[in-house]
Design an enzyme around this catalytic site. Structure first.
Site, mmCIF file in Angstrom:
data_model
loop_
_atom_site.group_PDB
_atom_site.id
_atom_site.type_symbol
_atom_site.label_atom_id
_atom_site.label_comp_id
_atom_site.label_asym_id
_atom_site.label_seq_id
_atom_site.Cartn_x
_atom_site.Cartn_y
_atom_site.Cartn_z
ATOM 1 C CG HIS A 92 -2.111 -0.732 0.792
ATOM 2 N ND1 HIS A 92 -2.227 -2.062 1.087
ATOM 3 C CD2 HIS A 92 -3.206 -0.520 0.140
ATOM 4 C CE1 HIS A 92 -3.472 -2.671 0.551
ATOM 5 N NE2 HIS A 92 -4.119 -1.411 -0.049
ATOM 6 C CG ASP A 155 -7.009 7.209 9.421
ATOM 7 O OD1 ASP A 155 -6.765 7.221 10.628
ATOM 8 O OD2 ASP A 155 -6.696 8.302 8.709
ATOM 9 C CD GLU A 266 -7.609 10.552 11.831
ATOM 10 O OE1 GLU A 266 -8.046 10.763 10.692
ATOM 11 O OE2 GLU A 266 -6.920 9.641 11.881
HETATM 12 P P1 FAD Z 1 4.355 -1.874 1.882
HETATM 13 O O1 FAD Z 1 3.763 -0.974 0.947
HETATM 14 O O2 FAD Z 1 4.268 -3.253 1.381
HETATM 15 O O3 FAD Z 1 5.816 -1.433 2.243
HETATM 16 C C1 FAD Z 1 6.145 -0.363 2.728
HETATM 17 C C2 FAD Z 1 7.671 -0.159 3.327
HETATM 18 O O4 FAD Z 1 8.004 -1.178 4.129
HETATM 19 C C3 FAD Z 1 8.437 -0.628 1.963
HETATM 20 O O5 FAD Z 1 9.843 -0.017 2.185
HETATM 21 C C4 FAD Z 1 8.766 -2.075 2.345
HETATM 22 O O6 FAD Z 1 9.914 -2.695 1.655
HETATM 23 C C5 FAD Z 1 8.985 -1.987 3.791
HETATM 24 N N1 FAD Z 1 8.460 -3.265 4.661
HETATM 25 C C6 FAD Z 1 7.209 -4.024 4.464
HETATM 26 N N2 FAD Z 1 7.152 -4.906 5.368
HETATM 27 C C7 FAD Z 1 8.294 -4.962 5.722
HETATM 28 C C8 FAD Z 1 8.984 -5.785 6.861
HETATM 29 N N3 FAD Z 1 8.190 -6.735 7.512
HETATM 30 N N4 FAD Z 1 10.003 -5.650 7.570
HETATM 31 C C9 FAD Z 1 10.908 -4.373 6.960
HETATM 32 N N5 FAD Z 1 10.199 -3.665 6.063
HETATM 33 C C10 FAD Z 1 9.152 -3.721 5.585
HETATM 34 N N6 FAD Z 1 -0.118 5.126 7.188
HETATM 35 C C11 FAD Z 1 -0.449 5.638 8.353
HETATM 36 O O7 FAD Z 1 0.459 5.586 9.219
HETATM 37 N N7 FAD Z 1 -1.693 5.949 9.002
HETATM 38 C C12 FAD Z 1 -2.759 5.743 8.110
HETATM 39 O O8 FAD Z 1 -3.769 6.041 8.833
HETATM 40 C C13 FAD Z 1 -2.557 5.351 6.814
HETATM 41 N N8 FAD Z 1 -3.966 5.015 6.050
HETATM 42 C C14 FAD Z 1 -3.559 4.436 5.047
HETATM 43 C C15 FAD Z 1 -4.792 4.121 4.218
HETATM 44 C C16 FAD Z 1 -4.656 3.763 2.984
HETATM 45 C C17 FAD Z 1 -5.775 3.335 2.043
HETATM 46 C C18 FAD Z 1 -3.375 3.342 2.495
HETATM 47 C C19 FAD Z 1 -3.076 2.919 0.872
HETATM 48 C C20 FAD Z 1 -2.204 3.710 3.076
HETATM 49 C C21 FAD Z 1 -2.485 4.139 4.463
HETATM 50 N N9 FAD Z 1 -1.148 4.515 5.142
HETATM 51 C C22 FAD Z 1 -1.147 5.130 6.564
HETATM 52 C C23 FAD Z 1 0.254 4.374 4.855
HETATM 53 C C24 FAD Z 1 0.726 2.849 5.128
HETATM 54 O O9 FAD Z 1 0.852 2.911 6.579
HETATM 55 C C25 FAD Z 1 2.028 2.656 4.633
HETATM 56 O O10 FAD Z 1 1.853 2.907 2.917
HETATM 57 C C26 FAD Z 1 2.554 1.313 4.830
HETATM 58 O O11 FAD Z 1 3.985 1.121 4.204
HETATM 59 C C27 FAD Z 1 1.673 0.304 4.220
HETATM 60 O O12 FAD Z 1 1.580 -1.049 4.486
HETATM 61 P P2 FAD Z 1 2.190 -2.067 3.591
HETATM 62 O O13 FAD Z 1 2.003 -3.168 4.596
HETATM 63 O O14 FAD Z 1 1.315 -2.062 2.626
HETATM 64 O O15 FAD Z 1 3.729 -1.745 3.387
#
Ligand code: FAD
Length: 525
Positions: A92, A155, A266
């Site tokens: 994400h 969120d 918020e």
């Molecule tokens: P990914 O996109 O898969 O990875 C993100 C980063 O972390 C990359 O650099 C990846 O290599 C690294 N990574 C992933 N997993 C690991 C692991 N296990 N160990 C080490 N590194 C790792 N963020 C907030 O803080 N608050 C919010 O309210 C919020 N709301 C959101 C709502 C939506 C609809 C979306 C799409 C995103 C939101 N986000 C929010 C952002 C979100 O926290 C970040 O995009 C986060 O990185 C998403 O987690 P993911 O599991 O999809 O990570």
């Protein structure tokens, strides 16, 4: 077992040679023995942003942390290696942060996701041990069965534990409990050298601090111990509308000064009819707010504060009265405060409802040129003006979140970057410009590039003039990253040298381009 190990080593050697070769050998399905490296998938080269699509050469679906350790040990022992590795949580990210061009993507969701709970007794804390690839929604569902839940959220819950802990993890509870990285007791990490380490504030603390907010640069989080609290059964969810920005932020700051009464704060900008409508999808109250949005040349905009009070029905607290006491101190537009009681699960999972609505209209899988910033309190009015000067309220698609955070809830030993300016002010703001750009609605390549350019300019001006810092940052060059970290660059670079000296991990962030050995020590400026 021995034979299997030898096979794995040979297969990895072949893989490394293949990846380093100018000719791409890896173009068909393959099985690298017990490590089971797979050919790339479209998922591995895409993310929620739908802006960058960098294909890896292979995908690893680990069955245990040991698989990740084996991969990283081999790659870090290979001086020829140019191979990079990115952990992918739920994908994400916006700007390809979890992608690895021509490298290897580790799909964290394939780790077994069983959760172990510990319920604390008197004076003892409750926690959950959970895989880094587990999504927060799964942890919520399982912990609620025991009447427990994590304290600090994002969120949206379809994000992984490892993904949000690599950034910070913020939401309306952050003012009260700190970000998610302040609510983790212990981590299991596979470092860039392939070593599996269990770290905490008292054991291997430098690694524990480095990976929290570490953008995936120092290790892959395979397990996390998340602090839990007693879960409320219900939540009183309140929204109040404003027509003046100063009054809106003053009331937000009032709310975050009442942590004994308020559990979540918020707020968002109400730019147009569409933003009023889409923000109401998950809020099941009858909102009778029909403001005048002015004209295209003379738009009028509004603001909405959202706060919540937990309702522990087994405790003797009257939440109606609590909301009454709080709202008497607020200065919203008269008679435009709305409240509703919902289950704790539905409250935390509210964005899912918006997701479903957007999916049904074909508006979820579109471009998302998002920009998130931490803005010092002294600059929040100017930031609002900068933002409003550069968007047209009548055609803005998406949501603009603004809410206060309290600095003392953040641990400055982690790798997270906060604004330096205003560091003695207890309050700073999180601003999320969560924009959608639909190609079917005329926003394809050129329009998307313009929006991205506009966000880059806004972020640069806010950084230079107001001392703001990007959250979930994206900088197209290492120089930009160097500036972003400012005084924290040395520490971040030293941590990289220590835990991932060959810059294998996290290539999608673009902080340490592979091959720039020594660059860690500030040679970008
Ligand atoms: P990914 O996109 O898969 O990875 C993100 C980063 O972390 C990359 O650099 C990846 O290599 C690294 N990574 C992933 N997993 C690991 C692991 N296990 N160990 C080490 N590194 C790792 N963020 C907030 O803080 N608050 C919010 O309210 C919020 N709301 C959101 C709502 C939506 C609809 C979306 C799409 C995103 C939101 N986000 C929010 C952002 C979100 O926290 C970040 O995009 C986060 O990185 C998403 O987690 P993911 O599991 O999809 O990570």
């Amino acid at each position: 077992m021995e034979i299997a190990m030898v096979c794995t080593r040979v297969n990895l050697l072949i893989l490394i040679l293949s990846l380093c070769s100018p000719y791409k050998f890896i173009q068909s399905p393959m099985d690298f023995g017990p490590l089971n490296l797979l050919p790339t998938t479209t998922t591995a080269s895409s993310d929620f942003g739908r802006i960058l699509f960098h294909a890896p050469s292979a995908v690893l679906k680990p069955q245990a942390p040991r698989d990740i350790s084996l991969l990283l040990s081999f790659l870090s022992a290979s001086p020829l290696g140019k191979v990079t590795v990115a952990a992918r949580g739920a994908g994400h990210s916006i700007h390809g942060q979890a992608q690895a061009l021509d490298g290897i993507v580790v799909e964290m969701s394939s780790l077994p996701s069983e959760i172990e709970f510990h319920r604390g007794g008197e004076g003892d804390v409750s926690y959950a041990d959970v895989s880094g690839g587990t999504m927060w929604i799964e942890l919520l569902e399982q912990s609620l069965k025991l009447g427990l839940a994590p304290r600090s959220w994002t969120d949206y819950l379809y994000l992984t534990i490892g993904g949000t802990l690599s950034n910070a993890g913020i939401s309306g509870q952050t003012f009260k409990h700190g970000p998610q990285i302040s609510n983790v007791l212990q981590l299991e990490v596979v470092t860039g050298r392939g070593v599996i380490v269990t770290c905490s504030p008292t054991k291997d603390a430098e690694l524990f601090n480095a990976v929290r907010g570490g953008l995936g640069q120092f290790g892959i989080i395979t397990r996390a111990r998340i602090l839990l609290q007693e879960a409320p059964q219900k939540v009183k969810w309140v929204r109040a509308f404003y027509d003046d920005f100063g009054t809106f932020t003053k009331d937000q700051e009032l709310l975050v000064s009442l942590p004994d009464l308020v559990d979540y704060v918020e707020g968002f900008i109400v730019l147009n009819e569409q933003s009023l409508h889409s923000s109401s999808i998950a809020f099941p109250a009858n909102v009778n707010f029909n403001p005048d949005f002015g004209t295209k040349n003379s738009p009028k905009i509004y603001y909405c504060i959202e706060f919540a009070v937990h309702d522990y029905q087994n405790k003797n607290i009257n939440v109606e009265q609590v909301v009454e006491v709080i709202s008497r101190q607020m200065s919203h537009i008269v008679s435009h405060l709305y409240s509703v009681e919902v289950s704790y699960f539905d409250f935390l999972n509210r964005v899912r409802m918006e997701e479903m609505s957007l999916r049904n209209s074909g508006l979820w899988e579109v471009h998302h040129p998002w920009l998130n910033m931490f803005v010092p309190r002294a600059g929040i009015n100017d930031f609002r003006d900068l933002l409003m000067d550069s968007i047209s309220p009548d055609n803005f698609e998406g949501l603009i979140l603004i809410y206060p955070l309290l600095r003392h809830k953040w641990d400055t030993n982690t790798s997270v970057v906060l604004p330096d300016s205003g560091s003695t002010d207890p309050v700073m703001y999180a601003v999320g410009i969560l924009r959608s750009a639909n190609p079917d609605d005329g926003c394809s390549h050129h329009c998307l590039q313009e929006l991205l350019h506009h966000h880059r300019c806004l972020a640069a001006t806010a950084a230079t003039n107001l001392g703001a810092k990007q959250y979930l940052a994206h900088h197209p060059s290492p120089v930009g990253w160097h500036r972003h970290f400012g005084g924290w660059w040395e520490r971040f670079a030293e941590r990289k040298t220590r835990f991932d000296p060959l810059s294998i991990l996290g290539p999608g962030q673009g902080i340490f381009p592979k091959g720039s050995y020594g660059a860690a020590y500030g040679s970008y400026s």
